[in-house]
Design an enzyme around this catalytic site. Sequence first.
Site, PDB file in Angstrom:
ATOM      1  N   CYS A 190      -1.982   2.179   1.574  1.00 32.42           N
ATOM      2  CA  CYS A 190      -2.096   1.191   0.826  1.00 32.42           C
ATOM      3  C   CYS A 190      -1.551   1.109  -0.709  1.00 32.42           C
ATOM      4  CB  CYS A 190      -3.620   0.830   0.758  1.00 32.42           C
ATOM      5  SG  CYS A 190      -4.625   2.177  -0.066  1.00 32.42           S
ATOM      6  N   HIS A 375      -9.546   1.911  -2.863  1.00 37.77           N
ATOM      7  CA  HIS A 375      -8.468   1.103  -2.372  1.00 37.77           C
ATOM      8  C   HIS A 375      -7.480   0.609  -3.488  1.00 37.77           C
ATOM      9  CE1 HIS A 375      -6.167  -1.410   0.432  1.00 37.77           C
ATOM     10  NE2 HIS A 375      -6.831  -2.639   0.054  1.00 37.77           N
ATOM     11  N   ASN A 395      -4.381  -7.766  -2.264  1.00 29.70           N
ATOM     12  CA  ASN A 395      -5.048  -6.841  -1.259  1.00 29.70           C
ATOM     13  C   ASN A 395      -4.003  -6.583  -0.486  1.00 29.70           C
ATOM     14  OD1 ASN A 395      -6.196  -5.225   0.657  1.00 29.70           O
ATOM     15  ND2 ASN A 395      -8.100  -6.019   0.301  1.00 29.70           N
TER      16      ASN A 395
END
Length: 922
Positions: A190, A375, A395
């Site tokens: 990510c 994250h 995101n």
Amino acid sequence: MSILPPDAVSDADYYLGARDDAIAHTIMAEVPVILSLPSKKNKQQTPQQAIDEFWTKFTTKAPGKATTVIPSNEYAERVARRSSKAVGTTTQASYDEAAAVCKAKVAKIVKECRRVNQKYRDPHFDLELDLKWGDSDTLESLCNTKGERKSNSGFHPKSVKRVTDIFDVPKFYIDGPTANDVRQGRDGDCWLLAALCTLSNKPSLIERVCVARDEQVGVYGFVFHRDGEWISEIIDDKLFLTKPDFDESVLERMLWEDRERVDSEEQYRKAYQSGSGALYFAQCEHANETWLPLLEKAYAKAHGDYQAIEGGFTGEGIEDLTGGVTTELYTTDILDKEYFWREELMKVNDQFLFGCSTGMWRPVWGERKGIVELHAYSVMRAVEMDGQRLVLLKNPWGKYEWTGPWSDGSKEWTADWLKKLDHRFGDDGNFWISYDDLLRKYQAFDRTRLFGDDWKVTQIWTTVSVPWTLDYHDSYFAFSLAKTGPVVLVLSQLDDRYYRGLEGQYRFELNVRLHKKGQEDYVVRSIAPYRHTRSINVELELEAGEYTVLMKVNATRDLDILPIEEVIRNYARDRRDKLVAVGMYDLAHSKGKLTETEEEKQAKKAAEKRKKDKERQDLKKKIMEARRDRYYMEVKQVNKRKEKKEKAKAKLQAKKATKATNKLAAKDEVKDVPEPPKSPDQTSSSETEKHVWTVEPTASAEAPEASGDVPDSKPDAETTASAESEKKDDGELSSKESETKEGSSSEAKPDAPEVADQTTAEEQKIPEEETEEDTSDESEVSSVSDISERELDIRFRERADTPAPPPPPGPAAATEEEDEFESNPWNAVATVGLRVYYKVAEGDKEKEIVKLRVVRPNPYARKDKERGDDEKNKGEGEKEEGNDAEGEKKSKGLDVDDSSKDATLEGDREQRKKSILSLVSP
């Protein structure tokens, strides 16, 4: 006469007792001896001695690091030669060079493939072959965890197909690369995808990474920034899919053929193996867009496999894609939040790129008002209007958004605000958040500075041995700045993500401190980051002048990780291709390969000469000591023999006098005793014969005493004992002494004629022989002569050519248990580099604004104590230079907030205060 054993080879051997050692070794080999050695636990030591012994064993005596894992890697040698000098170039120059190489590679591959009418298949990263054979080299990294043989990445793709077989109408870009294209797959990257989202906000950044391609041939070229320079990477168009092929999955085929279809296989392909949704890893939102999965594949290949790119920080990803410099910022450390908003966040997508994250202090998955812990998010925009400060975040999952104020559907939104910010509601991963909530909900920011054509960079690398104690190293960087201007200093270590599994047991953290020459106070020091260990940096305006950059490297060790040499041993047989794939280790470490400067070469020669001269002097000293010892022992033996002979001579003279008296008495008795009647035969002979006995000359034997007419044939016991004693002391007898001994042991012959005459002659001869032998002993003892240079050279060469004797074998039970730190000592070695970025005017791009070098202690230079009185005998201009690195560090080893610094200060209170404030020069 020598007392050395006859097989002695040299004076030095005598002195050192080499022969005795050899004899002792032979005895131990032939006759096993069980010795009872004291245990370490029973060893009596003071606490300080025990601590000193521990630290002696704790650190290795031979620090070093493996720099090549592939044998005879000539490419690493080329890189080492190229990286040995620091040359300033524009930040664009390295990119242009890598992009040109990448385009040339793609063009050559296209030409080859068209010549043979085949699509390109990457032999170094073949997904299909890897999956079919079950090697997992493209999926999993080398395992370096003790007790495990497999990495267990958890990746289980089911099939591999080319882009043209997956997408109906494949397009590399559809309306350009945007953040909305990004969807994360099953890889934990990510951070990389967040970096790509961030790059999409600034036009042409992603296009700079995707350099060349030919969709028909199936070849793509990308460039990435690695360890201060750009590299190129080439891939084919094969991608992993989540579902197996129709012919290879019995279960899937049975479930799919539960009813009649026109073409079951084609229907299956369209449902499960078609479009972006069929990809196992990253995918674009549009069903036919391909740039993201191909870029992710190229990035995975550059680092060895898909597992190697799991876990990371957004700032590192942005650095790798842009060549910028990332600073780790923590929300609680921001001093002036107004300044941070105006001068940094408001310049996003211009001078800076930003990422943010949360959950760094609590490493558990979770969610707080839609914000996912552990994250990474991208900062897309920052706006200030109508009294509101708002930040747009992305995101990379493409879902899960903030649910607080200014979230989708919240009460803050009006039609006017939707139009002003051009925002649409929907769970697409894009959401707005206020500046205050941003600082409250996110704990860390990755701020990446971008460099344009008006920036140049100079870099150099080196290798340092990192001690267990944390302090600034003796090795440091020095640079000169020709013009005043903005400067960015970056101290970095090698990116071990490129050789995952071979990173070793040590983890390094970096710190730097900048000094201007001639000033004790440092200009600035870095703030050690909590997460980013790959590099640290400082930005500031610097005046022209000379500067030094001290570095402090902190090492921590993980014993659950296997050292490099064991990983290679584990996989050299069955995973050769994988080891070669992570051979970037060699190219990386070649940057910091130490090469001797001309000064170091000269100092090395001088040190070797000093060592040789000292060894020669030591050998000469030992030889002369051996000669003097031998001379002393020989003189002592000669004096001892003299003393014995004088005693024997005196005793012999006394016995002679006794014999003479006895003879006279015997004659008188013969006259008084009447003769017995003689036979006719005896009468003729007895008249002429006399009763005599023969005495052989000897220095130690006595003539037998007369007892009537029968002589005693046994030698004197005292004399025989004296002779035996002398034999033991001397070790050998002269020829005359041997003859004398033989004569003394023979039986006396009473019928031998002329006893008196022979005895007298021998008795007169004995003192003469003794005198001659004494003189001979004295002549054999030569004086101690000095060894000549020629003889010393010969002995020195013989000593160098003679191997050391092996240690004596001993019983296994007598061997002391090896200390755990002695068997596996501390051996941390890091390869680090300094990059100096500086802004230049258009006319200064060709000028050398920064000169950068590494200053390290010369291991061959003599210390002050070693030079000793030699300096006193030299003139002012002949003084030998000291150790520059050591001199720089002496007054700069402690920080101002290090309480230990107080103990090092000298002078009264005012002087100590000035020293702390650095108001006076050192």
